[in-house]
Write an enzyme that holds these catalytic residues in place. Structure first.
Site, mmCIF file in Angstrom:
data_model
loop_
_atom_site.group_PDB
_atom_site.id
_atom_site.type_symbol
_atom_site.label_atom_id
_atom_site.label_comp_id
_atom_site.label_asym_id
_atom_site.label_seq_id
_atom_site.Cartn_x
_atom_site.Cartn_y
_atom_site.Cartn_z
ATOM 1 N N ASP A 225 -65.963 -49.775 23.056
ATOM 2 C CA ASP A 225 -66.812 -49.686 24.264
ATOM 3 C C ASP A 225 -65.922 -48.400 25.102
ATOM 4 O OD1 ASP A 225 -69.191 -48.878 26.030
ATOM 5 O OD2 ASP A 225 -69.620 -50.815 26.453
HETATM 6 C C1 BGC Z 1 -71.936 -48.496 27.833
HETATM 7 C C2 BGC Z 1 -72.175 -48.306 26.356
HETATM 8 C C3 BGC Z 1 -72.181 -46.606 26.002
HETATM 9 C C4 BGC Z 1 -71.029 -46.137 26.303
HETATM 10 C C5 BGC Z 1 -70.952 -44.638 26.133
HETATM 11 C C6 BGC Z 1 -70.469 -47.731 28.146
HETATM 12 O O1 BGC Z 1 -70.374 -47.401 29.563
HETATM 13 O O2 BGC Z 1 -71.439 -49.819 27.814
HETATM 14 O O3 BGC Z 1 -73.155 -48.986 25.956
HETATM 15 O O4 BGC Z 1 -72.573 -46.579 24.747
HETATM 16 O O5 BGC Z 1 -70.739 -46.409 27.678
HETATM 17 O O6 BGC Z 1 -71.874 -43.955 27.135
#
Ligand code: BGC
Length: 745
Positions: free
Chosen positions: A266
């Protein structure tokens, strides 16, 4: 020499003579060869620098390919409800493109509420085509974290409280996306069940609960969905972050489940180079993503899996065994996506995609209550409808965190009703309450100015005034996508409706009996006025076609058939996590970390309600229709089964009402006696059946021993224990219509 395919490496033209210089196609480019052979060939042509480079980002959403081999870069996009607008290379700011608007599909809670895997397939195909057209290799979604608390700000991005339902619904979505040559990236693996302190919470959960409740949807995504990538979670488990978690990634995902895809971190979820090397992370994203403050030229070199990794290899602490495994997976991803010459080209903003968005919305809207059948709206004579509430007009596709979108268009509920009832009804509007007047997320603006400085009293007074003389009053309330509502990186503060909506609804109920409340949210809300409001509809976040889908259901063009994928409890304490004070965790002394024990174990949602005789406000699986259904007696094709047998239940369902409609027939299994405590019943099958007026269909649902098994953590395996079971068939988890007993021998 066996030359299967040739490609032109140079072209020389001398007068009329064309000389073609041809050479043998390298194996990695030869798509007649098996992917695994191509991977080995490409790997053998890469130097150490190139191998390290592919394991981490080179911009906010992009990681390098292998330039010397012509393997393209990987482009990621959120996910999961539409294709996110482009941001700058190194910053979260909008890139300012004018061609990056999308169709917004309904939120995944709505998809889950359709209880229809064929709708999930349509969803995946359509969003995958939009991703492909925008040249994305990986769609960051879908999400399948289990609904443990109604306060979780991100529940709207997930598929509810039941592992079986989430597993059934996630698989077709993945298939649909990946048919486009775009990888689904299933998130957030695992145990990311709320947002507060998401980077510092260490979840403590027993193995049985992990396997029975929190992992099945991920397992199905991998083994049945064949997901090509998966995203690690921010939180910790066994004191290790989800993105480099030895037990979750190496042992379970890649070991037990045989996952051959890529583990993506993530964004900002990577914290340690050595753990990343050894514990199963393949691609690092979002660490220090502000390239400017870390030195624009080398920011990405500072990633945990960049220079620090290189250094450890140079020093001899690590060889390339782990690295080669990561690179093989990344090359596999390339051959499945960017290097697949046969993948389709995708399409964006098509009429078909809007129709699919509307169809998903119509399939997932849930009619929770309909006293005296006040819905659908009777439009046989000219009528006046008072529409009230901010959520009748507020754009909901902007906000909520990373799933925020820039849409080509979004039809509001008010506009949807006005358009559907034009020439039939006089639709008047009052604001009723002021919630979130802003309309901006990450530089995308809704263009709506909802500023209204009137007091609560003034707003209610105006609403009550127009409600008095209306034939129907339809209130659109609920939550929105601002912080502490349905929004990433924060949780709700209570189960109650915000912004004095309870007062508004009670005041309206006092002046008009034809009151309909439409709740827009990704979460359950408390409804203390429920006895005074005849009709209640759960309409989620429906995206671009919100207004048209809601209007079709309210006006009866579409007969509602959605069923709740989570329990709506009347009080926060009726959820196990809150009753047991097992949220949001306990801070460790002198540390930024918290420990959170899932002390309710497997008893989440209806499993808890059954055990403790809690009466839900609206049960898991509940949803009404404008018609009525009658269930016959369920039968089983065998009375006794062995562990290798299958068992088929069959039941007649008849549409006994006045119009066509669909019913979700739900099968719950109850283990009558077991060596470990089991839930009173668990969902193990369902079937959405469409019936014309008066029609009867025979519904068959097949199970095998998986439906009877529990996870024995002492033996670390699934066990189907001999004994008596009951198959309960019904219309919700608390509305069982018929049952049959059988025995596993
Ligand atoms: C989120 C993810 C997301 C990623 C990219 C993170 O803060 O938890 O679900 O895909 O950001 O935007």
């Amino acid at each position: 020499m066996s030359i299967k395919r040739l490609f032109v490496s140079g072209m020389f033209m001398t007068g009329a003579l064309i000389a073609l210089q041809a050479r043998e196609l390298p194996v990695y480019l030869d798509d007649s060869k098996p992917i695994e052979e191509r991977i080995e060939d490409a790997l053998s042509r890469m130097n150490l620098k190139e191998k390290i480079a592919v394991t981490h980002a080179q911009s906010k959403f992009c990681s390098p390919g292998v330039a010397s081999l012509g393997i393209p870069e990987f482009w990621m996009t959120d996910g999961p409800h539409g294709i996110r607008p482009e941001v700058k290379w190194d910053e979260w700011d909008q890139a300012g493109w004018t061609n990056d608007s999308c169709v917004a599909f309904p939120a995944l809670t709505c998809l889950a509420a359709s209880w229809d895997p064929s709708v999930s397939m349509l969803y995946g195909k359509a969003i995958g085509a939009e991703a492909r057209y925008r040249n994305k290799s990986v769609l960051l979604g879908p999400g399948v974290n289990i609904y443990r608390t109604p306060l979780n700000g991100r529940n709207f991005e997930y598929m509810g409280e039941d592992p079986y339902l989430a597993a059934q619904m996630v698989v077709p979505y993945i298939h649909g996306v990946q048919q486009n040559g775009v990888a689904a990236c299933v998130k957030h693996y695992a145990l990311n069940n709320h947002e507060v302190n998401r980077h510092t919470t260490n979840v403590i959960v027993d193995d049985r609960t992990l396997h029975e409740i929190y992992l099945p949807a991920f397992k199905a995504a991998v083994q049945e969905g064949n997901a090509w990538s998966i995203m690690g979670s921010y939180n910790l488990y066994k004191d290790q972050q989800g993105c480099h978690n030895e037990y979750l990634l190496n042992d379970i995902l890649k070991g037990d489940w045989g996952f051959d895809g890529v583990v993506v971190s993530d964004w900002g979820g990577t914290h340690d180079t050595e753990q990343s090397i050894t514990n199963g992370l393949d691609m690092e994203f979002g660490s220090w993503t502000n390239g400017l403050s870390n030195g624009a030229s080398n920011a990405y070199d500072n990633y945990y899996m960049a220079q620090p990794y290189f250094k450890l290899i140079e020093e001899g602490k690590y060889g390339t065994k782990e690295l080669d495994d990561k690179v093989r997976r990344i090359l596999r991803l390339a051959f499945r996506t960017t290097m697949d010459r046969n993948r389709p080209f995708g399409a964006m903003l098509t009429r078909e995609h809007y129709d699919i968005a509307r169809k998903i919305g119509e399939a997932g809207i849930v009619l929770l209550q309909n006293t005296n059948n006040i819905l659908p709206i009777k439009i046989d004579k000219p009528i006046k409808i008072a529409v009230i509430g901010e959520n009748a007009v507020k754009m909901m596709t902007v906000g909520g965190g990373s799933s925020s979108l820039k849409v080509q268009r979004e039809l509001s509920p008010l506009d949807g009703l006005r358009s559907r009832l034009s020439g039939i009804a006089d639709v008047v509007y009052a604001r009723g309450y002021v919630g979130d007047a802003s309309g901006e997320y990450n530089g995308v603006v809704s263009g709506q100015d909802l500023t209204d400085n009137r007091s609560t009293e003034e707003l209610i007074e105006e609403a009550v005034e127009i409600a008095k003389s209306a034939d129907y009053v339809i209130v659109f309330g609920g939550l929105n996508k601002s912080a502490n509502q349905d929004c990433e990186d924060s949780d709700r503060e209570s189960l109650a409706l915000p912004y004095a909506q309870d007062r508004l609804i009670t005041s309206l109920a006092a002046v008009n009996k034809n009151l309909v409340y439409v709740n827009i949210s990704g979460n359950a809300v408390a409804m203390p006025w429920i006895k005074d409001v005849p009709a209640v509809v759960q309409a989620w976040y429906l995206g671009s076609e919100s207004g048209s889908a809601i209007a079709s259901v309210l006006c009866g063009d579409v007969n509602p058939s959605g069923k709740l994928p989570m329990s709506f409890m009347s009080e926060l304490d009726h959820y196990a996590a809150h009753k047991l004070c097992a949220y949001p965790g306990v801070k460790r002394d002198n540390s930024k970390f918290l420990d959170l024990e899932y002390s309710e174990g497997i008893f989440v949602g209806y499993r808890w309600a059954d055990k403790h005789k809690v009466k839900p406000l609206f049960s898991f699986g509940h949803g009404l229709s404008y018609t009525t259904f009658k269930y016959g007696k369920v039968t089983a094709d065998k009375k006794y089964i062995g562990t290798d047998d299958t068992l088929t239940f069959s039941v007649d369902v008849t549409n006994t009402g006045e119009r066509a409609g669909a019913e979700v027939v739900q099968l719950y299994i109850s283990d009558k006696k077991s060596s470990l405590a089991r839930p009173e019943k668990e969902l193990k099958g369902f079937c959405k059946v469409f019936l014309e007026k008066g029609e009867t269909k025979n519904v068959k649902i097949k199970i095998d021993k998986d439906a009877l098994s529990f996870y024995d953590d002492k033996r670390s395996q699934w066990i189907a224990e001999a004994g008596i079971f009951e198959a309960l068939v019904g219309s919700s988890s608390t509305d069982i219509k018929t049952k049959v007993t059988f025995e596993l021998r």
